[in-house]
Design a protein around this motif. Structure first.
Motif, mmCIF file in Angstrom:
data_model
loop_
_atom_site.group_PDB
_atom_site.id
_atom_site.type_symbol
_atom_site.label_atom_id
_atom_site.label_comp_id
_atom_site.label_asym_id
_atom_site.label_seq_id
_atom_site.Cartn_x
_atom_site.Cartn_y
_atom_site.Cartn_z
ATOM 1 N N ASP A 21 0.820 -0.762 0.646
ATOM 2 C CA ASP A 21 0.043 -0.854 0.178
ATOM 3 C C ASP A 21 0.423 0.925 -0.953
ATOM 4 O OD1 ASP A 21 -2.367 -1.290 -0.445
ATOM 5 O OD2 ASP A 21 -2.326 -1.134 2.491
ATOM 6 N N THR A 25 0.921 3.884 -2.503
ATOM 7 C CA THR A 25 0.382 5.712 -2.551
ATOM 8 C C THR A 25 1.675 6.449 -2.963
ATOM 9 O OG1 THR A 25 -0.757 5.021 -0.144
ATOM 10 C CG2 THR A 25 0.480 7.131 -0.513
ATOM 11 N N GLU A 29 1.017 9.523 -5.841
ATOM 12 C CA GLU A 29 1.370 11.007 -5.119
ATOM 13 C C GLU A 29 2.702 11.578 -7.115
ATOM 14 O OE1 GLU A 29 3.514 10.692 -1.674
ATOM 15 O OE2 GLU A 29 0.799 10.597 -1.014
#
Length: 427
Positions: A21, A25, A29
């Motif tokens: 995860d 992420t 981003e």
């Protein structure tokens, strides 16, 4: 190296680069930042992640000339010859557009069009992979792609490895940028002030590159999300144990998760290869990596006969398959699933990695059951062509309208019927 019966078959499949995860992420981003801030984001991320501040991402002609000056002429000659082998092989994959005319005047066909642009990611940093340059760019050029963009992460001096630049020049790539990681994939997919967006992205990379390719898929096409390298060797007692062991280790040194498997009906060969692997491991520069690979994903499977060995290979569907048997070509027709097939003792897997001509970008993780090596078709798209004659519409129009109404699409039916009405009124 562990020897076991084929009844204890362990699947070649390993978890694909799905990431955790936190990694997902970070990639999302990075992509969002590049989409919003363009070159400024690339500069910031390159300084942060690669440790170098660049005033320009573009590779200059001076840098390419310097790369040639660093390389010995023998290597340049080898790259040139390998590129020609790869080009010649892929030229045989080209297919023409076609059309056919039916008796009622209908013309149907297929128009083949190269993609407008392709981005090629080449891993870099501390390593150099000129073979990746050749294998990813030459099929695209053969397919007729006009714009090929190569990206690769710079080293601490803000340079790309000389072998990579030489391979790019020899392949015919003119647009090269010093940018890597997920930010490079984002730039290729969505564009920045310097790097204009492409239609497809190919090439291997680390977990962040793999996740970024997965994330942008749909906005652009990608080649595949490849897993760690793998080799399976189908051998009988005519094979040399030292050669088999060397070939198994040639994949094991790639990655701790690389998979190396021997399948044989010969117990004597199995035992000899197991001993040879342990002996040759001690001679490798990448001994630690290869040893972990062999321990975790290396196997020798002993089968009751050759038919069982062949079925085992088809269950594994390996990326690379070597057939080292007395009558190797006779077994070729029985192999249903393999990315690349190497026949005979002199066709060791590195021959395909670098020089023979077929592509080394291959399906991994058992996906050879349904997918193919990177090829010219991957850089072209196909459009259906339909010219329906008046006679054909009169013959088949009512059938087409009936089909449309069964699906509840009245406007479809009426689009046909209005033409039928107009034809009848003019005759």
């Amino acid at each position: 190296m562990k020897i076991q019966q084929v009844t204890d078959l362990v699947s070649i499949k390993r978890s694909i680069e799905s990431g955790n995860d936190e990694q997902k992420t970070v990639v999302k981003e990075i992509i969002a930042k590049v989409r919003r801030f363009g070159d400024a984001a690339l500069k910031e991320l390159t300084e942060k992640l690669d440790g170098v501040c660049l005033s320009s991402f573009s590779v200059t002609e001076e840098e390419i000339a310097d790369a040639y000056a660093q390389m010995d002429t023998r290597f340049v000659s080898i790259v040139r010859e390998a590129a020609e082998n790869i080009r010649t092989y892929h030229e045989k994959q080209l297919r023409p557009s076609w059309m056919t005319t039916q008796e009622n005047g209908t013309i149907i066909g297929q128009k083949i069009t190269p993609l407008d642009s392709v981005g090629v990611y080449v891993p870099g940093g501390t390593a150099a992979y000129p073979s990746s340059v050749l294998m990813n760019t030459i099929p695209a050029l053969v397919a007729g792609v006009k714009r090929i963009v190569m990206v690769s992460p710079p080293n601490r001096e803000g340079k790309l490895p000389a072998p990579v630049l030489v391979a790019a020049k020899e392949a015919g790539v003119h647009e090269i940028y010093k940018v890597g990681g997920a930010q490079a994939i984002a730039a290729l997919a969505y564009g920045t002030e310097t790097i204009h967006a492409v239609d497809k992205i190919t090439g291997p990379g680390n977990i962040y590159v793999a996740l970024a390719k997965r994330e942008v898929f749909g906005d652009v096409d990608i080649d595949m999300i490849a897993g760690p390298s793998e080799i399976a060797i189908l051998a009988d007692d005519t094979a040399r144990a030292d050669e088999v062991a060397a070939d198994l280790l040639s994949q094991a040194e790639h990655d701790p998760r690389a998979c190396s498997i021997l399948v044989t009906p010969s117990q004597a060969l199995a035992e000899a290869v197991s001993i040879e692997v342990e002996r040759q491991l001690k001679l490798l520069l990448r001994q630690d990596i290869a040893a972990r690979s062999i321990a975790d994903y290396g196997r020798i499977y002993v089968t009751s006969n050759m038919d069982e060995a062949i079925e085992t290979i088809n269950q594994l569907a390996p990326e690379h398959l070597e057939i080292l048997t007395e009558k190797a070509f006779e077994l070729l027709g029985k192999i249903r699933h393999a990315g690349a097939i190497f026949i005979g003792r002199y066709s060791t897997e590195p021959v395909g990695d670098y020089f023979a001509g077929p592509n080394h970008v291959l399906p991994t993780n058992g996906t050879a059951r349904f997918s193919s090596p990177l090829n010219v078709d991957d850089f072209q798209k196909k459009s259906s062509v339909i010219f329906y004659s008046e006679k054909a519409l009169m013959e088949n129009g009512e059938k087409i309208a009936k089909f449309a109404r069964v699906e509840g699409l009245e406007a479809h039916a009426r689009a046909v019927e209005i033409r039928l009405k107009n034809i009848r009124e003019t005759h």
